[in-house]
Motif scaffolding. Structure first.
Motif, PDB file in Angstrom:
ATOM      1  N   MET A   4      -7.147   3.131   5.249  1.00  0.00           N
ATOM      2  CA  MET A   4      -6.090   2.635   6.133  1.00  0.00           C
ATOM      3  C   MET A   4      -6.490   1.365   6.883  1.00  0.00           C
TER       4      MET A   4
ATOM      5  N   GLU B 200      -6.023   4.685  -6.235  1.00  0.00           N
ATOM      6  CA  GLU B 200      -7.204   5.160  -5.506  1.00  0.00           C
ATOM      7  C   GLU B 200      -8.500   4.563  -6.062  1.00  0.00           C
TER       8      GLU B 200
ATOM      9  N   VAL C 178      -2.503   2.360  -4.276  1.00  0.00           N
ATOM     10  CA  VAL C 178      -2.570   3.702  -3.683  1.00  0.00           C
ATOM     11  C   VAL C 178      -3.973   3.844  -3.107  1.00  0.00           C
ATOM     12  N   THR C 179      -4.052   4.056  -1.809  1.00  0.00           N
ATOM     13  CA  THR C 179      -5.363   4.179  -1.190  1.00  0.00           C
ATOM     14  C   THR C 179      -5.277   4.958   0.111  1.00  0.00           C
ATOM     15  N   HIS C 180      -6.407   5.568   0.472  1.00  0.00           N
ATOM     16  CA  HIS C 180      -6.507   6.211   1.780  1.00  0.00           C
ATOM     17  C   HIS C 180      -7.279   5.327   2.754  1.00  0.00           C
TER      18      HIS C 180
ATOM     19  N   LYS D 111       2.515   9.676  -5.879  1.00  0.00           N
ATOM     20  CA  LYS D 111       2.053   8.284  -5.852  1.00  0.00           C
ATOM     21  C   LYS D 111       1.587   7.814  -7.224  1.00  0.00           C
TER      22      LYS D 111
ATOM     23  N   VAL E  78       3.550  -1.172   4.023  1.00  0.00           N
ATOM     24  CA  VAL E  78       3.036   0.161   3.733  1.00  0.00           C
ATOM     25  C   VAL E  78       4.229   1.049   3.400  1.00  0.00           C
TER      26      VAL E  78
ATOM     27  N   PHE F  23       5.273   4.948   2.628  1.00  0.00           N
ATOM     28  CA  PHE F  23       4.805   6.325   2.762  1.00  0.00           C
ATOM     29  C   PHE F  23       5.712   7.259   1.969  1.00  0.00           C
TER      30      PHE F  23
ATOM     31  N   VAL G 101       0.861  -1.182   0.000  1.00  0.00           N
ATOM     32  CA  VAL G 101       0.000   0.000   0.000  1.00  0.00           C
ATOM     33  C   VAL G 101       0.897   1.232   0.000  1.00  0.00           C
TER      34      VAL G 101
ATOM     35  N   CYS H  17       1.044   5.214   0.276  1.00  0.00           N
ATOM     36  CA  CYS H  17       0.242   6.328   0.765  1.00  0.00           C
ATOM     37  C   CYS H  17       1.107   7.575   0.879  1.00  0.00           C
TER      38      CYS H  17
ATOM     39  N   ALA I 239      -5.510  -1.201   4.495  1.00  0.00           N
ATOM     40  CA  ALA I 239      -4.046  -1.304   4.475  1.00  0.00           C
ATOM     41  C   ALA I 239      -3.558  -2.135   5.653  1.00  0.00           C
TER      42      ALA I 239
END
Ligand code: ADP
Ligand code: MG
Length: 237
Positions: free
Chosen positions: A193, A159, A189-191, A37, A203, A205, A28, A30, A196
């Motif tokens: 969490m 996303e 790519v995702t929000h 990203k 993960v 960042f 993931v 982020c 995730a």
């Protein structure tokens, strides 16, 4: 990816990315908006030409041939925020187009496989519908099935649930979770969490074109090392 630098004119968007992803990993990615990203994902499948460094997938250098989708590596599937189904084709036609045109799979075989994939993502009854007759969640599941129809080794998701109403996010995440459990190599790519934490093997960042920190999800969320990571987690959790 080794030392990957990507520029848009004077703007350096990726500033030296080193990232190794093993087969079967679910990574993931982020970071704040504008951190690079999407650009990083697009460099993996050659949608963007890089200035410096190298991108190697399955032992082969990725060389950008520009953003023409039919010149892309068919072993890398990509799912975007905005579904991107062909609106004038039925769902089934969307799924068989690339396999028949690019991989030269016989039509009957492509159809059989497409129906199986639609069943797998829970929308087999929508095979003959056009995209705009489907809900957002159904369209995104169709888009995932379309990517899977090419038998990819690697799936990139940018996303995939950001454009969906909350009640539809889960049906898409469920499909992605199943894929992860089946061993698909994925960069997401995702929000989301929660997703995730549950599904990622790692993960990563990013901020301002650099990888700031990467860790297994438990460590990432419970004891981030870098100040920028702490701030980011504080904002999104
Ligand atoms: P993220 O996906 O993390 O929000 P992006 O990779 O989309 O970030 O963008 C990173 C930076 O690159 C941003 O500053 C964005 O404005 C810029 N950028 C992205 N695509 C282009 C482009 N085609 N031309 C110029 N700048 C771009
Ligand atoms: Mg983006």
């Amino acid at each position: 990816m080794r030392g990957v630098v990507k520029r848009f004119g004077a703007l350096e968007v990726l500033r030296g990315i080193d990232l190794t992803i093993e087969r079967g990993e679910v990574v993931v990615l982020c970071g704040p908006s504008g951190s690079g990203k999407s650009t990083l994902l697009r460099c993996i499948n050659g949608l963007e030409a890089i200035a410096l460094g190298e991108v190697i997938v399955e032992g082969e250098h990725v060389r950008s041939k520009g953003s023409k989708l039919d010149t892309l590596n068919p072993r890398i599937g990509m799912v975007f925020q905005a579904f991107n189904l062909f609106p004038h084709l039925t769902i089934l036609q969307n799924l068989i187009l690339a396999p028949t045109m690019v991989l030269k799979v016989p039509r009957a075989e492509a159809i059989e496989r497409a129906r199986a994939l639609l069943a797998r993502v829970g929308i087999e009854q929508k095979a003959d519908a056009f995209p705009d007759m489907l809900s957002g969640g159904q369209q995104q599941r169709a888009a995932i099935a379309r990517a899977l129809a090419m038998n990819p080794e690697l799936m990139l998701f940018d996303e995939p649930t950001s454009a969906l109403d909350p009640e539809m996010i889960h049906e898409v995440l469920d499909v992605m979770r199943d894929l992860a459990h089946e061993g698909m190599t994925m960069v997401i790519v995702t929000h989301e969490m929660g997703f995730a934490r549950e599904v990622a093997s790692r993960v990563v960042f990013m901020d301002e074109g650099l990888i700031v920190e990467q860790a297994k999800p438990d460590a990432f969320f419970s004891k981030p090392r870098e100040e920028r990571t702490k701030q980011f987690i504080g904002k999104i959790l």
